[in-house]
Design an enzyme around this catalytic site. Structure first.
Site, PDB file in Angstrom:
ATOM      1  N   THR A 574      35.462  36.538  44.160  1.00 31.63           N
ATOM      2  CA  THR A 574      36.621  35.757  43.716  1.00 31.63           C
ATOM      3  C   THR A 574      36.835  35.851  42.206  1.00 31.63           C
ATOM      4  O   THR A 574      37.926  35.547  41.727  1.00 31.63           O
ATOM      5  CB  THR A 574      36.509  34.281  44.137  1.00 31.63           C
ATOM      6  OG1 THR A 574      35.290  33.733  43.619  1.00 31.63           O
ATOM      7  CG2 THR A 574      36.529  34.144  45.655  1.00 31.63           C
ATOM      8  N   ASP A 575      35.821  36.301  41.472  1.00 33.17           N
ATOM      9  CA  ASP A 575      36.020  36.572  40.044  1.00 33.17           C
ATOM     10  C   ASP A 575      36.974  37.740  39.826  1.00 33.17           C
ATOM     11  O   ASP A 575      37.456  37.947  38.707  1.00 33.17           O
ATOM     12  CB  ASP A 575      34.684  36.896  39.372  1.00 33.17           C
ATOM     13  CG  ASP A 575      33.881  35.655  39.034  1.00 33.17           C
ATOM     14  OD1 ASP A 575      34.274  34.560  39.472  1.00 33.17           O
ATOM     15  OD2 ASP A 575      32.850  35.781  38.342  1.00 33.17           O
ATOM     16  N   THR A 576      37.223  38.519  40.871  1.00 33.53           N
ATOM     17  CA  THR A 576      38.173  39.628  40.758  1.00 33.53           C
ATOM     18  C   THR A 576      39.556  39.248  41.268  1.00 33.53           C
ATOM     19  O   THR A 576      40.528  39.943  40.971  1.00 33.53           O
ATOM     20  CB  THR A 576      37.675  40.859  41.536  1.00 33.53           C
ATOM     21  OG1 THR A 576      37.781  40.628  42.949  1.00 33.53           O
ATOM     22  CG2 THR A 576      36.228  41.167  41.204  1.00 33.53           C
ATOM     23  N   GLN A 606      39.164  28.725  41.652  1.00 33.43           N
ATOM     24  CA  GLN A 606      38.912  30.039  42.236  1.00 33.43           C
ATOM     25  C   GLN A 606      38.996  29.999  43.764  1.00 33.43           C
ATOM     26  O   GLN A 606      39.500  30.932  44.393  1.00 33.43           O
ATOM     27  CB  GLN A 606      37.526  30.534  41.831  1.00 33.43           C
ATOM     28  CG  GLN A 606      37.376  30.922  40.391  1.00 33.43           C
ATOM     29  CD  GLN A 606      35.998  31.484  40.113  1.00 33.43           C
ATOM     30  OE1 GLN A 606      35.475  32.286  40.884  1.00 33.43           O
ATOM     31  NE2 GLN A 606      35.400  31.056  39.017  1.00 33.43           N
TER      32      GLN A 606
END
Length: 805
Positions: A574-576, A606
């Site tokens: 989810t950081d992407t 997020q």
């Protein structure tokens, strides 16, 4: 926030979420479709009955806040209507190759003649030009060529993709970001912009710390199943529990926090309450035996359900993230408390829940004003309005600054850390903003301790995990536990236009740096708070990383093999996803501020942003009961569809036959072997039934051949195929060289190294990282002196007080 703007959306399923994002942000989005409708209306998952053009759940998910008009570009009148609409629009979104515009020879030159301020965004597999521009492509082959497939799955089987197609969802939201960057540059230059989005490059950014690893540490990362590879320690992060799995790395902090829980359970003796957990970490780093600790941890997980581990873990300050299914996500109480879900009516009248707004803003809030349109639903309405729009088209004067950089003059205070905030701030910095990255030597960004390290030598200033996310920024040390540092932070925020933070909810408010305090200091500031679960709700205090959110949002459940535990996407998925949504929201807020003078507060969770990448599948489960799960590299609608072994050590090629034409082309490329002549294989349904035998035959053919030869032979025949590429392959990929994706810059300690570039190119504008990432405190004196105007004596006092530490 984008209510003054009009978007013409000519995308198909390849990028339609871009228009949804801009529509949610307030733009008037007009879906222009050919007779019979966009091909997106035929994409699964589908409702089992109803009007053919109204059955696609993917279309319903990604076409809200749009109005539909049908234009037949074979007809002169409709072609004129299109160009008239172009004169009134601010953005035009298009999927390529094979777009309706291209089929009718309408290109950027003609479009910008009609509207010299237009931002034309084209979304394609590999970019609009270059050696790969015309390759046949699919989700599987793009994600293989982009890099993440090489990193996912267990080492004794083929590498895997996320089982639900993700490529066009990433590329589509990135296209919304690209559109707004293009618009900012149009305002600077006064000229129309052609913005070229590469889905392959978008997927490379999902590799996070692996994007350029081979050039930094001298070797590629390898897939290791569910072993975490973010730092110097390799640990299992997926554990079986009473009713499934949880993601919970047994780090030093985790083990020290749950020691008393383990004692209560009788799983360890009372001495664990006073253990030196630094010793545990040291033994992990040196490879010594920690089997007793891991077995106690695994035993605790096995004893409880996912929900029990999550809820009791919060009491102990420990994050146990459940590996959720779509059904679990729909029942997640935190989302109900935050009123996240959008009630959606299906064509047959049934009500389902769909992912709601992707960010919460205090001014001009995002909203869903209309559902996805039926075909040509607003055609007459749009034609009637067009006459009025033409009167006002391009009548407001625009005075360009002449600057090349879209965000030159923008000032950003970056108090965020790890992934989402730093990635977002880097985008602004690359495009001209002055971004000050705030850290402390006493609490540096965790990513400074993460692989890859230059030449394999660990040091705070030798990590390219940190470096790739923080290029183009200035580095300032502030020890926020010191009152003098808080005062400097306030000065920095007063100087800024944008303030980004990613602390645990409530932390910055306790420091006197929350929105209520800073808007008195700087009324026009745009403040962003980004964290896993959002600023409110019962799980708001949940601390963790993108892999925790990836598990809770459903992505671990759908990555790996059906007969094995989940492996999950690479590192922190989810950081992407989140930076793409966050940047679009932030740039919309900045444009709103430019026009109105109003600042605002953005709450970006997020978890909530990530769920949009499973929206069609969430709708499908509610309407049909179809539950998505991990299926290796198989596809619900296509066969053969897999990653096949090639000659050499761990070399693979992805092949995707998505229709009968691809199947005929594959047969020809293979020499039409006898096994392929089985008439049962002529249609997709037959191939889906016989996938195992087909895969065996294809693997027999690929196993003795070079992966590049296999891919090239199949692509030449018209079959989507792609080598599974690692960072070492990407660094010499001719398409990436053509796009100048990797930028080599001189770092103060690491020397000349590559930085991953942008996922889009703007014609005539060589964007990319402008300077290497800062070493700790590299620009502290410069920032205090030049940006904040502090005197030498004031700076000396700041160092003496411990504020700069």
């Amino acid at each position: 926030m984008l209510s003054p703007y009009r978007v013409l959306d000519l995308t198909d399923e390849r990028g339609e979420i871009a228009g949804m994002v801009l529509g949610d942000l307030g733009a008037d989005v007009i879906k222009i479709e050919p007779p019979g409708g966009s091909s997106a209306r035929m994409r699964g998952p589908l409702l089992t009955d109803g009007v053919e053009t109204e059955r696609s759940l993917q279309f319903m998910a990604y076409n809200r806040n749009k109005r539909s008009i049908v234009l037949d570009l074979e007809q002169h009148a409709d072609r004129d209507t299109l160009l008239q609409l172009v004169t009134t629009a601010d953005f035009l979104l298009e999927s390529a190759p094979g777009s309706d515009l291209a089929r009718h020879n309408i290109g950027f030159e003609q479009l910008r003649t009609a509207n010299p301020r237009l931002v034309h965004v084209q979304i394609s597999p590999f970019g609009s030009d270059g050696p790969a521009a015309n390759w046949p492509a699919s989700d599987l082959t793009i994600v293989a060529l982009g890099g993440p497939v090489a990193l996912q799955g267990v080492p004794d089987r083929a590498p895997v993709r996320v089982s639900v197609p993700q490529v066009w969802r990433h590329a589509g939201v990135e296209a919304a970001v690209a559109a707004l960057v293009g618009h900012a540059r149009m305002r600077q230059t006064g000229e129309a912009q052609f913005v070229d989005v590469s889905a392959q490059c978008a997927m490379t950014w999902t590799m996070l710390n692996a994007m350029d690893a081979a050039a930094i540490q001298g070797f590629d990362f390898q897939r290791k199943g569910s072993l975490g590879q973010t730092g110097q320690i390799l640990l299992p992060i997926v554990y079986a529990c009473a009713d499934g799995y949880v993601v919970a790395p047994p780090s030093k902090k985790m083990m020290s926090n749950i020691a008393n829980w383990l004692i209560e359970e009788g799983m360890v003796d009372s001495s664990w309450a006073d253990r030196d957990w630094d010793d545990y970490e040291t033994r992990m780093l040196t490879g010594e035996n920690i089997a007793d600790e891991l077995e106690a941890f695994a035993g605790l997980c096995r004893k409880y359900t996912r929900k029990e581990l999550l809820e009791r873990g919060l009491i102990f300050g420990a994050t146990f993230a459940p590996v959720n299914t779509v059904a679990d996500v729909l029942e997640f109480r935190h989302l109900d408390e935050r009123q996240y879900w959008l009630d959606m009516a299906l064509p047959d009248g049934r009500k389902v829940r769909a992912p709601g707004i992707f960010a919460r803003t205090s001014v001009a809030p995002l909203s869903v004003r209309r559902p996805a349109p039926s075909l040509d639903q607003q055609g007459a309405e749009i034609r009637a309005e067009l006459k009025e729009w033409l009167k006002d088209a391009n009548t407001v004067p625009l005075i360009p600054s002449g600057d090349e950089l879209p965000f030159k003059g923008l000032k950003v205070a970056d108090f965020s850390w790890i992934g989402v905030g730093p990635i977002s701030a880097r985008c602004l910095a690359d495009h001209g903003a002055t971004v000050v990255r705030v850290e402390s030597e006493l609490r540096p960004d965790i990513l400074r301790g993460g692989l890859p390290f230059k030449d394999g030598e660990p040091d705070w200033n030798r990590s390219q995990f940190f470096g790739d996310f923080n290029a183009s920024k200035l580095g300032l040390l502030l020890h926020l536990k010191e009152p003098a540092a808080i005062e400097i932070a306030r000065q920095l925020i007063a100087w800024s236009d944008v303030y980004i933070e990613s602390f645990t909810p409530g932390t910055v408010a306790s420091l006197g740096l929350g929105y209520d305090a800073i808007r008195e200091l700087n009324p026009g500031i745009v403040m962003v708070s980004t964290c896993l679960m959002g600023q409110t709700g019962p799980a708001a205090s949940l601390a963790g990383f993108g892999y925790h959110t990836g598990a809770m949002a459903g992505f671990y459940e759908i990555t790996g093999w059906p007969d094995l535990p989940p492996d999950g996407p690479w590192v922190a998925y989810t950081d992407t996803i989140a930076p793409r949504f966050l940047l679009a929201t932030l740039m919309a807020a900045m444009d709103h501020r430019r026009r109105t003078g109003e600042g605002q507060y953005i709450d970006a969770a997020q978890f909530e942003m990530g769920l949009h990448f499973l929206a069609p599948e969430i709708l499908d489960y509610q309407s049909s009961g179809q539950m998505i799960t991990r299926v290796g590299n198989r596809d619900r609608y296509a066969a053969p569809h897999g990653v096949y072994p090639c000659a050499g050590d761990d070399n693979w090629c992805a092949i995707a036959v998505e229709n009968d034409g691809h199947w005929s082309a594959l047969r020809r490329a293979l020499g039409d072997p006898e096994w392929a002549q089985n008439p049962d294989l002529d249609a997709t349904a037959g191939r889906l039934k016989l996938q195992d035998s087909i895969d065996d035959e294809i693997a027999r053919w690929t196993r003795t051949r070079d992966k590049h030869t296999v891919a090239e032979q199949l692509r030449t025949a018209g079959v989507p195929a792609g080598e599974v590429q690692r960072s070492s392959d990407l660094l010499r990929d001719p398409q990436y060289a053509h796009r100048n994706f990797y930028r080599y810059l001189d770092h103060a300690e690491m020397g000349r190294i590559p930085y991953a570039g942008h996922q889009f190119c703007i014609r005539g504008y060589p964007s990319g990282a402008r300077s290497a990432a800062p070493i700790l405190g590299e620009h502290s004196v410069q920032v205090l002196q030049e940006l904040l105007g502090m005197s030498d004596e004031e700076i000396a006092d700041a160092f003496a007080s411990g504020a700069i530490a």
